[in-house]
Each structure stands twice: as C-alpha cells, then as structure tokens.
Design an enzyme around this catalytic site. Structure first.
Site, mmCIF file in Angstrom:
data_model
loop_
_atom_site.group_PDB
_atom_site.id
_atom_site.type_symbol
_atom_site.label_atom_id
_atom_site.label_comp_id
_atom_site.label_asym_id
_atom_site.label_seq_id
_atom_site.Cartn_x
_atom_site.Cartn_y
_atom_site.Cartn_z
ATOM 1 N N ASN A 10 12.117 -24.079 -36.297
ATOM 2 C CA ASN A 10 13.357 -24.253 -37.051
ATOM 3 C C ASN A 10 13.273 -23.372 -38.299
ATOM 4 O O ASN A 10 12.479 -23.653 -39.198
ATOM 5 C CB ASN A 10 13.528 -25.717 -37.433
ATOM 6 C CG ASN A 10 14.837 -25.986 -38.157
ATOM 7 O OD1 ASN A 10 15.476 -25.074 -38.676
ATOM 8 N ND2 ASN A 10 15.243 -27.243 -38.200
ATOM 9 N N PRO A 11 14.057 -22.302 -38.386
ATOM 10 C CA PRO A 11 13.915 -21.364 -39.501
ATOM 11 C C PRO A 11 14.307 -21.937 -40.854
ATOM 12 O O PRO A 11 13.983 -21.347 -41.887
ATOM 13 C CB PRO A 11 14.834 -20.202 -39.101
ATOM 14 C CG PRO A 11 15.834 -20.798 -38.171
ATOM 15 C CD PRO A 11 15.100 -21.883 -37.431
ATOM 16 N N THR A 41 15.330 -21.591 -33.579
ATOM 17 C CA THR A 41 16.440 -22.448 -33.155
ATOM 18 C C THR A 41 17.734 -22.010 -33.844
ATOM 19 O O THR A 41 17.719 -21.392 -34.904
ATOM 20 C CB THR A 41 16.163 -23.927 -33.471
ATOM 21 O OG1 THR A 41 15.975 -24.082 -34.882
ATOM 22 C CG2 THR A 41 14.922 -24.402 -32.745
ATOM 23 N N ASP A 69 10.315 -33.706 -37.710
ATOM 24 C CA ASP A 69 10.213 -34.636 -36.589
ATOM 25 C C ASP A 69 11.374 -34.479 -35.613
ATOM 26 O O ASP A 69 11.228 -34.702 -34.414
ATOM 27 C CB ASP A 69 10.154 -36.072 -37.110
ATOM 28 C CG ASP A 69 8.810 -36.403 -37.755
ATOM 29 O OD1 ASP A 69 7.810 -35.751 -37.395
ATOM 30 O OD2 ASP A 69 8.763 -37.294 -38.615
ATOM 31 N N GLY A 70 12.558 -34.062 -36.127
ATOM 32 C CA GLY A 70 13.705 -33.865 -35.250
ATOM 33 C C GLY A 70 13.491 -32.716 -34.282
ATOM 34 O O GLY A 70 13.837 -32.807 -33.096
ATOM 35 N N ASN A 73 10.985 -33.845 -31.665
ATOM 36 C CA ASN A 73 11.647 -34.740 -30.713
ATOM 37 C C ASN A 73 12.439 -33.949 -29.682
ATOM 38 O O ASN A 73 12.394 -34.239 -28.478
ATOM 39 C CB ASN A 73 12.556 -35.715 -31.454
ATOM 40 C CG ASN A 73 13.390 -36.573 -30.514
ATOM 41 O OD1 ASN A 73 14.428 -36.143 -30.032
ATOM 42 N ND2 ASN A 73 12.929 -37.776 -30.256
ATOM 43 N N GLU A 74 13.167 -32.932 -30.129
ATOM 44 C CA GLU A 74 13.952 -32.112 -29.209
ATOM 45 C C GLU A 74 13.066 -31.394 -28.195
ATOM 46 O O GLU A 74 13.384 -31.330 -27.003
ATOM 47 C CB GLU A 74 14.783 -31.082 -29.989
ATOM 48 C CG GLU A 74 16.168 -31.560 -30.336
ATOM 49 C CD GLU A 74 17.106 -30.389 -30.616
ATOM 50 O OE1 GLU A 74 17.212 -29.491 -29.769
ATOM 51 O OE2 GLU A 74 17.718 -30.399 -31.686
ATOM 52 N N ASP A 218 -2.418 -45.970 -24.969
ATOM 53 C CA ASP A 218 -2.741 -47.192 -24.229
ATOM 54 C C ASP A 218 -1.589 -47.713 -23.374
ATOM 55 O O ASP A 218 -1.712 -48.748 -22.718
ATOM 56 C CB ASP A 218 -3.221 -48.295 -25.179
ATOM 57 C CG ASP A 218 -2.132 -48.772 -26.129
ATOM 58 O OD1 ASP A 218 -1.073 -48.099 -26.216
ATOM 59 O OD2 ASP A 218 -2.338 -49.802 -26.802
ATOM 60 N N GLU A 277 16.916 -40.444 -35.659
ATOM 61 C CA GLU A 277 18.262 -39.971 -35.372
ATOM 62 C C GLU A 277 19.006 -41.004 -34.536
ATOM 63 O O GLU A 277 18.402 -41.815 -33.834
ATOM 64 C CB GLU A 277 18.219 -38.631 -34.610
ATOM 65 C CG GLU A 277 17.468 -37.513 -35.327
ATOM 66 C CD GLU A 277 18.159 -37.043 -36.593
ATOM 67 O OE1 GLU A 277 19.384 -37.258 -36.723
ATOM 68 O OE2 GLU A 277 17.465 -36.459 -37.465
#
Length: 326
Positions: A10-11, A41, A69-70, A73-74, A218, A277
């Site tokens: 992500n720039p 992106t 984190d977004g 996730n993607e 686990d 999100e």
C-alpha cells in the site's frame, strides 16, 4: 527454476515509508533467493486481494503483504480460498499492526521487517472464515467492535493509535447491550451483551493481554463475550486487561475456546467486524481453518509456550489471597 516473490504494498501506508524503502525491500527478498517484483495497490476496491489471487494462481512461491492490517487481510482473502496457497510474509506499515505484533515482526522499520525472511523461519497458522470472507486477527459483533472501522482512515494515518482513543471516548456513552444468540463448542449464550470477540492472536488494538493464552495454530478461536454495558464496569474490565489479563475470570464476561461460532441477533441489528473493518451483518457463522496458511515469522522472539488458561486462573487465586491478607 528460481523461486518468485510478489510484494503487494500500500503506497500510502506508514506515511509512504514502504514506497521510500521499496528498492531495499526488494533487495532483501532477492538475497533470500527469490526473483522479486512489486505491485502498488490502487484505489480500486479489493486491489490487494485480486493481485494476491492472481500471483498465487500464476505460481508465485511467496506473496508479501506490505501495509496495515487491512492490506494484510485483503491479501489473505485473495489466497485463502485457493487449493494451492503460497507462503506469506508480512511488512507492517499501519496504525496498530496487530498481526505483525503477534508474529514479533519489527513494526517501525520496513526493511528490518523484510529481513525476517532471511531467518527462514515459518509455520502454518490458523485463519478464520466468516460466511465467504476470511480474517486473521479478530471478528466480533456489538457496538464496542464498531470502534475500529468507525475511525476515518485519514485520522488513522495522521494520529495513529490516538485516533482510536479519541473515538473510543466519544463512543463509550452510547454503548448499549444487544440481545444475542451465540452457539459455540459445548455452549450456548442467549442474552444481552455489549459485544462478542473471536480472537486469533493475543494482540487486539495494540493490547497484548486481552487473550493471554492465545495459540496461533491450535484450530480454536478465543471467544470473549462482554455481558456488561455499564461504562464504569467496562473501564474496570479494561484495567484488568492492562494489569496482566486478569479479566478472563471476571463474571461479567464469558471466556472460552471454540472452533466455530454461530451468531444470531434476536431483536437488534448486529454489525460484524472482521479485522477492524465492516464485514456484514449477523446472522453469521464463523469457522476456524486450522493451519491454513504458512507465514514467515520471527520465531526466535516468539514465546515457546503460551500462558495456559489454568495458569492464569491459578495466578488470579494467588493474587486474590494476597489481596485479602493486605
């Protein structure tokens, strides 16, 4: 044939730190033996997800998720549905970087984070699935969980974690319980709660004591149901979290391990939060996909043994007895 790596970054993350360091980052993965290329992106929805899927289907051996984190996730959502999945590496450049924190990957220096791959340490981790979406850190429902995606991205970038605290102060007076119906392994909760959480790691919003006995492989979520919506009591629970994870035995919450959860609202609408999100509305079924994706991690820094639930309970009993003597 030489192995290939694709860096998806992500720039705009980390005040453009990734873009400024990209040449050095690519050099690290080349040194690790990968023929490496990069993809920035775009504002187009699901840009990172679609590139991760494309690179995986094209036979790349490693996909690197660089961003907050977004972005991570993607990338996971692009890879997780596939039958053949490449390894993943993480370069954090977001606000809280919960997932990188759990893997003990450097969070302040993108090049240092990339160098984790040079240790050649990786392991297979659990991934959560909610309906047709995937998550790597948390899922939840209830007004408290709306905090993370209710903070504008501009504020996250400029003010970092402070933005969450400011938004949280505004949100607390509006907290109200929701009638929930939650089915999990060996149990069933029906009643009012301000939120439920399904945690994959020990770090949520930068706090590492919310799930003191977290395991990453686990096959189980750590489920937390907060039954109270009283502001004073919520602050008391947060104090217990900060002071060593002593909240897990508090009667105002339910703390259990489960491999699945079926969440139904009874009366009120219940929004679902997936990795910070908006992830849709309940009803929703959550499943833990055991050891689904292999991640590079800084395993030398990771604890060899997590704190067990019984150990935390024993510690609480000891502290309570000491408190009574004083």
């Amino acid at each position: 044939m030489r192995k290939r790596a694709r860096v998806i970054y992500n720039p705009t993350s980390g005040r453009e730190a990734l873009k400024q360091n990209m040449i050095d980052i690519l050099g690290v993965f080349e040194k690790a033996g990968f023929e490496t290329s990069a993809y920035a992106t775009t504002p187009k929805p699901f840009s990172a997800r679609e590139e991760a899927k494309r690179a995986s289907l094209d036979g790349f051996d490693l996909v690197v998720a660089a961003g907050g984190d977004g972005t991570i996730n993607e990338v996971v959502n692009g890879i997780a549905p596939l039958e053949k999945r490449p390894k993943l590496a993480i370069i954090p450049a977001g606000t809280t970087n919960d997932f990188a924190r759990a893997l003990h990957i450097p969070r302040e220096n993108p090049v240092a984070a990339a160098k984790v791959v040079l240790k050649h340490q990786s392991f297979k981790m659990d991934i959560g699935k909610a309906a047709n979406k995937y998550f790597i850190n948390i899922a939840g429902g209830g007004l408290l969980t709306e905090l993370t995606y209710d903070v504008p991205s501009e504020l996250k970038t400029i003010f970092g974690y402070l933005a969450y605290l400011v938004r949280g102060a505004e949100l607390l007076p509006r907290i109200k319980p929701i009638d929930m119906d939650l089915e999990y392994d060996g149990g069933h909760f029906q009643g009012k709660a301000s939120m439920f959480l399904l945690a994959m790691t020990n770090s949520i919003g930068g706090l590492e004591q919310i799930v003191p006995d977290a395991r990453l492989d686990d096959g189980n979520f750590t489920m937390i149901i907060v039954k109270t919506s009283n502001i004073v009591e919520i602050v008391q629970l947060l104090a217990k979290v900060i002071s060593g994870g002593r909240h897990i035995n508090d009667p105002r919450i339910i703390y259990k391990k489960t491999s699945k959860l079926i969440a139904n609202p009874i009366m009120d609408k219940m929004q679902i939060n997936l990795d910070g999100e908006y992830g849709g509305d309940a009803p929703m079924t959550f499943k833990n996909l055991k050891q689904h994706i292999e991640f590079y991690a800084n395993m030398d820094e990771m604890p060899t043994k997590s704190i067990s639930y019984d150990e935390v309970k024993a510690e609480k009993k000891f502290v309570d007895k000491v408190d009574k003597l004083s």
